[in-house]
Enzyme design. Structure first.
Site, PDB file in Angstrom:
ATOM      1  CD  GLU A   1     -20.337   4.368 -38.689  1.00  0.00           C
ATOM      2  OE1 GLU A   1     -19.793   5.229 -39.395  1.00  0.00           O
ATOM      3  OE2 GLU A   1     -21.528   4.088 -38.746  1.00  0.00           O
TER       4      GLU A   1
ATOM      5  NE  ARG B   1     -24.551  30.372 -37.265  1.00  0.00           N
ATOM      6  CZ  ARG B   1     -25.589  31.158 -36.984  1.00  0.00           C
ATOM      7  NH1 ARG B   1     -25.914  31.407 -35.740  1.00  0.00           N
ATOM      8  NH2 ARG B   1     -26.284  31.674 -37.963  1.00  0.00           N
TER       9      ARG B   1
ATOM     10  CG  ASN C   1     -24.667   7.752 -38.022  1.00  0.00           C
ATOM     11  OD1 ASN C   1     -24.510   8.932 -37.733  1.00  0.00           O
ATOM     12  ND2 ASN C   1     -23.726   7.031 -38.594  1.00  0.00           N
TER      13      ASN C   1
ATOM     14  CG  HIS D   1     -23.993   4.299 -46.625  1.00  0.00           C
ATOM     15  ND1 HIS D   1     -23.122   5.081 -45.888  1.00  0.00           N
ATOM     16  CD2 HIS D   1     -24.165   4.935 -47.799  1.00  0.00           C
ATOM     17  CE1 HIS D   1     -22.771   6.124 -46.601  1.00  0.00           C
ATOM     18  NE2 HIS D   1     -23.396   6.075 -47.760  1.00  0.00           N
TER      19      HIS D   1
ATOM     20  CG  ASP E   1     -21.921  10.327 -37.554  1.00  0.00           C
ATOM     21  OD1 ASP E   1     -21.757  10.108 -36.349  1.00  0.00           O
ATOM     22  OD2 ASP E   1     -21.510   9.569 -38.458  1.00  0.00           O
ATOM     23  CG  HIS E   2     -25.369  13.905 -40.906  1.00  0.00           C
ATOM     24  ND1 HIS E   2     -24.140  14.410 -41.288  1.00  0.00           N
ATOM     25  CD2 HIS E   2     -25.517  12.739 -41.552  1.00  0.00           C
ATOM     26  CE1 HIS E   2     -23.589  13.577 -42.150  1.00  0.00           C
ATOM     27  NE2 HIS E   2     -24.399  12.546 -42.322  1.00  0.00           N
TER      28      HIS E   2
ATOM     29  N   GLY F   1     -29.001   7.052 -40.377  1.00  0.00           N
ATOM     30  CA  GLY F   1     -28.732   8.404 -39.881  1.00  0.00           C
ATOM     31  C   GLY F   1     -29.329   9.505 -40.723  1.00  0.00           C
ATOM     32  CG  HIS F   2     -28.404  11.996 -44.863  1.00  0.00           C
ATOM     33  ND1 HIS F   2     -29.310  12.213 -45.875  1.00  0.00           N
ATOM     34  CD2 HIS F   2     -27.683  13.132 -44.757  1.00  0.00           C
ATOM     35  CE1 HIS F   2     -29.114  13.426 -46.369  1.00  0.00           C
ATOM     36  NE2 HIS F   2     -28.138  14.006 -45.709  1.00  0.00           N
TER      37      HIS F   2
ATOM     38  CD  GLU G   1     -23.501  -0.940 -40.350  1.00  0.00           C
ATOM     39  OE1 GLU G   1     -23.136  -0.952 -39.158  1.00  0.00           O
ATOM     40  OE2 GLU G   1     -23.909   0.067 -40.934  1.00  0.00           O
TER      41      GLU G   1
ATOM     42  NE  ARG H   1     -15.583  14.825 -43.054  1.00  0.00           N
ATOM     43  CZ  ARG H   1     -15.532  14.030 -44.135  1.00  0.00           C
ATOM     44  NH1 ARG H   1     -16.636  13.591 -44.663  1.00  0.00           N
ATOM     45  NH2 ARG H   1     -14.382  13.685 -44.679  1.00  0.00           N
ATOM     46  CG  HIS H   2     -19.650  14.033 -38.403  1.00  0.00           C
ATOM     47  ND1 HIS H   2     -19.115  12.963 -37.760  1.00  0.00           N
ATOM     48  CD2 HIS H   2     -19.837  13.638 -39.702  1.00  0.00           C
ATOM     49  CE1 HIS H   2     -18.990  11.958 -38.592  1.00  0.00           C
ATOM     50  NE2 HIS H   2     -19.397  12.330 -39.787  1.00  0.00           N
TER      51      HIS H   2
ATOM     52  CG  HIS I   1     -17.692   7.742 -38.535  1.00  0.00           C
ATOM     53  ND1 HIS I   1     -17.802   7.674 -39.907  1.00  0.00           N
ATOM     54  CD2 HIS I   1     -16.390   7.434 -38.266  1.00  0.00           C
ATOM     55  CE1 HIS I   1     -16.646   7.347 -40.433  1.00  0.00           C
ATOM     56  NE2 HIS I   1     -15.770   7.204 -39.466  1.00  0.00           N
TER      57      HIS I   1
ATOM     58  NE  ARG J   1     -15.123  11.369 -41.899  1.00  0.00           N
ATOM     59  CZ  ARG J   1     -15.386  10.527 -42.902  1.00  0.00           C
ATOM     60  NH1 ARG J   1     -16.533   9.883 -42.929  1.00  0.00           N
ATOM     61  NH2 ARG J   1     -14.526  10.345 -43.868  1.00  0.00           N
TER      62      ARG J   1
ATOM     63  CB  THR K   1     -14.085  -2.690 -51.959  1.00  0.00           C
ATOM     64  OG1 THR K   1     -15.329  -2.214 -51.461  1.00  0.00           O
ATOM     65  CG2 THR K   1     -13.491  -3.699 -51.021  1.00  0.00           C
ATOM     66  CB  THR K   2     -14.998  -0.726 -56.638  1.00  0.00           C
ATOM     67  OG1 THR K   2     -15.185  -2.091 -56.349  1.00  0.00           O
ATOM     68  CG2 THR K   2     -13.901  -0.497 -57.628  1.00  0.00           C
TER      69      THR K   2
HETATM   70  N1  PXP Z   1     -23.496   2.468 -41.265  1.00  0.00           N
HETATM   71  C1  PXP Z   1     -22.247   2.912 -41.503  1.00  0.00           C
HETATM   72  C2  PXP Z   1     -21.116   1.978 -41.286  1.00  0.00           C
HETATM   73  C3  PXP Z   1     -22.018   4.234 -41.933  1.00  0.00           C
HETATM   74  O1  PXP Z   1     -20.770   4.662 -42.157  1.00  0.00           O
HETATM   75  C4  PXP Z   1     -23.124   5.083 -42.084  1.00  0.00           C
HETATM   76  C5  PXP Z   1     -22.911   6.497 -42.528  1.00  0.00           C
HETATM   77  O2  PXP Z   1     -22.192   7.209 -41.601  1.00  0.00           O
HETATM   78  C6  PXP Z   1     -24.394   4.595 -41.794  1.00  0.00           C
HETATM   79  C7  PXP Z   1     -24.563   3.262 -41.413  1.00  0.00           C
HETATM   80  C8  PXP Z   1     -25.610   5.444 -41.879  1.00  0.00           C
HETATM   81  O3  PXP Z   1     -25.815   5.871 -43.180  1.00  0.00           O
HETATM   82  P1  PXP Z   1     -26.907   6.969 -43.504  1.00  0.00           P
HETATM   83  O4  PXP Z   1     -26.487   8.218 -42.785  1.00  0.00           O
HETATM   84  O5  PXP Z   1     -26.873   7.097 -44.984  1.00  0.00           O
HETATM   85  O6  PXP Z   1     -28.202   6.451 -42.957  1.00  0.00           O
END
Ligand code: PXP
Length: 232
Positions: free
Chosen positions: A69, A17, A6, A186, A8-9, A208-209, A150, A48-49, A42, A44, A99-100
């Protein structure tokens, strides 16, 4: 088991910037060269990214599979139908879809989810639903016609307790018995990812992160050396 990265970051950093660095597509291509079997981005609702242009560029240029995503938003569904990524993963963005613990509440929004994914399935796009590891959510997901779920690994990653791990294992087995394919993601990192091997049949992990975070440290020495040379 496959690895979807992923990115995104990378876009988060670029947007800080407002310019073009770091280049999202270039990052995706490096991920692919080094073992990523798909690229997740993703789009969004608040952009935002990842931006619309990133999705078009990734879809055109990456060599593996693009996993888009997205939330249940009509304008993003329109982009998906135009771009035709290999797959989409439906995630919650609005409070009422959650969900919660944070997965999509497919059981509570059954008709809406089923109707939303139908045009995507009809267009030949593989559909995955990002859900908490609960049997009711799996059953509802299966009934929508989606091919994948997933599993949200956030609770496992945050608490890393046996109970959360066993939930993932049990739900993955149940989903596969119904005929669903199972991804997970995640909060997975270099420590907690290993136990995913204990879940039979997991298809792909989306991470991703932790990868982007690790990249800062594995890359910063070289980046400073090169700049120090230039500045000398
Ligand atoms: N899967 C889904 C559906 C997500 O929304 C995310 C976060 O954007 C990830 C995987 C990846 O999560 P992480 O960035 O914590 O690895």
């Amino acid at each position: 088991m496959l690895l979807g990265v992923n990115i995104d970051h990378v876009a988060t950093l670029r947007n800080a910037r407002g310019g073009v660095e770091p280049d999202v597509l270039a990052a995706a291509l490096i991920c692919e060269e080094n073992g990523a079997t798909s690229i997740t981005a993703h789009l969004r609702e608040d952009r935002r990214h990842i931006k619309d242009a990133d999705i078009y560029s990734l879809a055109k240029n990456i060599k593996t599979r693009l996993n888009l995503e997205m939330a249940m938003a009509d304008d993003i569904q329109k982009i998906a139908l135009e771009v035709k990524p290999h797959s989409i993963c439906l995630v919650p963005e609005r409070r009422q879809e959650v969900t919660t613990e944070g997965g999509l509440d497919v059981a509570g929004n059954f008709e809406a989810v089923r109707d939303f994914i139908k045009p995507l399935l009809d267009a030949g796009i593989v559909v995955s639903l990002f859900i908490d590891p609960e049997e009711a959510q799996v059953k509802a997901s299966f009934e929508t016609g989606a091919q994948f779920i997933e599993m949200h690994t956030g609770s496992y990653s945050n608490n890393c307790c046996e109970e959360e791990f066993l939930k993932l294992k049990k739900v993955a087995a149940y989903a596969q018995k119904l005929g669903l394919r199972v991804n997970a993601g995640h909060g997975l990192n270099y420590e907690n990812v290993h136990r995913m091997h204990e879940i039979p049949g997991l298809y792909e992990l989306n991470i991703g992160h932790s990868i982007v975070s690790r990249a800062v440290f594995t890359g910063i020495a070289e980046a400073v050396k090169t700049m120090a040379e230039a500045v000398k």
